[in-house]
Design a protein around this motif. Structure first.
Motif, short mmCIF file in Angstrom:
data_model
loop_
_atom_site.label_atom_id
_atom_site.label_comp_id
_atom_site.label_asym_id
_atom_site.label_seq_id
_atom_site.Cartn_x
_atom_site.Cartn_y
_atom_site.Cartn_z
N LEU A 1 0.71 -1.17 0.04
CA LEU A 1 -0.07 -0.25 -0.04
C LEU A 1 1.02 1.36 0.04
O LEU A 1 1.95 1.33 0.69
CB LEU A 1 -0.89 -0.06 1.28
N PRO A 2 0.32 2.35 -0.49
CA PRO A 2 1.12 3.61 -0.46
C PRO A 2 1.10 4.13 0.99
O PRO A 2 0.12 3.60 1.87
CB PRO A 2 0.31 4.61 -1.28
N ALA A 3 1.98 4.79 1.47
CA ALA A 3 2.12 5.17 2.69
C ALA A 3 0.61 6.10 3.32
O ALA A 3 0.41 5.68 4.40
CB ALA A 3 3.26 6.56 2.95
N ALA A 4 0.20 6.67 2.29
CA ALA A 4 -1.22 7.42 3.19
C ALA A 4 -2.19 6.54 3.33
O ALA A 4 -3.20 6.81 4.08
CB ALA A 4 -1.52 8.56 1.72
N ALA A 5 -2.09 5.35 2.75
CA ALA A 5 -3.28 4.28 3.04
C ALA A 5 -2.84 3.31 4.16
O ALA A 5 -3.58 2.56 4.83
CB ALA A 5 -3.63 3.45 1.76
N VAL A 6 -1.49 3.32 4.65
CA VAL A 6 -0.94 2.30 5.46
C VAL A 6 -1.59 2.37 7.03
O VAL A 6 -2.05 1.53 7.53
CB VAL A 6 0.49 2.21 5.64
N PRO A 7 -1.92 3.89 7.62
CA PRO A 7 -2.18 3.88 8.92
C PRO A 7 -3.53 3.51 8.94
O PRO A 7 -4.07 2.80 10.18
CB PRO A 7 -2.16 5.51 9.13
N ARG A 8 -4.61 3.72 8.14
CA ARG A 8 -5.90 3.14 8.18
C ARG A 8 -5.90 1.48 8.21
O ARG A 8 -6.67 1.24 8.87
CB ARG A 8 -6.60 3.87 6.97
N ALA A 9 -5.30 1.06 7.29
CA ALA A 9 -5.32 -0.41 6.94
C ALA A 9 -4.72 -0.94 8.45
O ALA A 9 -5.34 -1.91 8.86
CB ALA A 9 -4.30 -0.74 6.05
#
Length: 394
Positions: A355-363
């Protein structure tokens, strides 16, 4: 000058002269006139990044759309334009990311005649959606319309204070990409993240203020603004920590304090100086393996009067992924009493590696919700930074 460029400039001029609350009406009228658009809608990502909310004169008069199961959410997640055939007239709905320097704000949906959807037109509209994002950021100084549209429910006062303190939820430059998220998004207390970049450095701060509610938010606000004040004076991160420590101690006399992980990266080399003043943890994903990076622990900010701080060093390499987590993440326990950091956190970091960095925290936070035995009783903060390194000069 080509006709499409003339049309692009006409829409750009309209946006730049629009009233802050009138951006959507203005871009809708301009796209209908200059790009033959049939309809235009603006959706804003909510604070939890789970739904896209329509921007209207009175928010919530239309149903929100799920990020995970909608065409608009597909464009939001991929950050690429996505076309969808509309139900009537052979038209196409173009879902265009509204993003500012990596910070994903929402989606601009433009319904177009199919024969007008050339690759050149889609490219122009994609650029205009990005321009709209910049104008929204500026407009938020003068109107609450777009902030109201982001709310799937009411924020607590403490959460209101915390979200207003944040720089953004993502940021991207050639050397790095950052994404971050706080939960529970509508009831956060003391967790925080902050960053600032210059031509040669990136300063990154991850903070966990003790306590709950407004008291925790007030404490964190003091610490973050003290760190910013010191950073803007141009001093080292060790001195930034020392001055913030004095500010917090001067107000609370050691009764309350702030745990902080403070880093300053040299963009040309990836070398970083670190002050570890408390509980936030740093994990690294490199060469398909995950490990926690531990530094010499120093006292939290404000615990004692005039605490000295020293910076340590470490090296980031191109391809590294750095994951910062608060104690509400790594200490969260499963029904069997296993802390998230024992095994599950490493698995989540591995599972989100594509995943791109922007999507990682939510995941990662979604994985945390599955692991946790009960509803959260503490803030949970995840920040992901992908380090690319400075591109070689041509």
């Amino acid at each position: 000058m080509t006709l499409t460029m003339t049309n692009f400039l006409a829409v750009e001029r309209a946006l730049r002269t629009a009233a802050p609350h009138d951006l959507l009406r203005t871009v809708r009228a301009a796209l209908i006139e200059h790009f033959h658009a049939i309809e235009v809608e603006l959706l804003m990502a909510d604070y939890s990044l789970t739904v896209l909310q329509p921007v209207t004169a009175l928010p919530h008069t239309s149903e929100p759309l799920p990020v995970q199961a909608s065409p608009e959410g597909r464009a939001f997640g991929s950050q690429e334009p996505y076309g969808q055939y509309a139900a009537q007239d052979g038209a196409v709905d173009l879902h265009l990311p509204v993003t500012v320097r990596g910070d994903r704000l929402g989606i601009l949906t433009v319904r177009m005649p199919e024969d007008a959807c050339t690759s050149e037109t889609v490219g122009e509209l994609t650029d205009l959606a990005e321009l709209l994002g910049h104008e929204i950021i500026v407009a938020e100084r003068d109107t609450d319309l777009y902030l109201r549209a982001r709310r799937a429910s009411r924020l607590t006062l403490a959460a209101e204070m915390q979200w207003q303190l944040l720089p953004a939820r993502a940021c991207a430059r050639p050397e790095y990409a950052i994404g971050a998220q706080l939960e529970p998004a509508y009831d956060i207390h003391g967790d925080n993240f902050d960053w600032s970049t210059t031509a040669e450095t990136l300063t990154l701060t991850v903070t966990n203020g003790m306590g709950e509610g407004i008291q925790a938010s007030l404490l964190t606000n003091l610490a973050i603004n003290a760190l910013r004040n010191a950073r803007r004076a141009g001093i080292s991160i060790a001195d930034q920590a020392a001055l913030a420590d004095q500010a917090v101690y001067g107000q609370y006399r050691g009764r309350e304090y702030v745990s902080t992980l403070l880093l300053c990266f040299e963009l040309s080399t990836g070398r970083a100086q670190v002050v570890d003043a408390g509980s936030p943890q740093l994990w690294r994903y490199r060469d398909r393996s995950v490990e926690r990076l531990e530094f010499e622990a120093q006292l939290p900010l404000g615990m004692f009067e005039e605490t000295p701080y020293t910076a340590q060093e470490f090296q980031a390499l191109p391809g590294d992924r750095l994951i910062f987590v608060s104690d509400g993440v790594y200490a969260a326990a499963s029904a069997g009493g296993e802390a998230y950091s024992e095994r599950a956190l490493a698995r989540a970091i591995q599972a989100t590696s594509l995943l791109p960095a922007a999507a990682v925290p939510r995941a990662i936070l979604e994985e945390l919700a599955v692991h946790r035995a009960a509803d959260a009783d503490d803030d949970a903060m995840v920040l992901c930074m992908d380090w690319f390194g400075r591109p070689a000069a041509p």
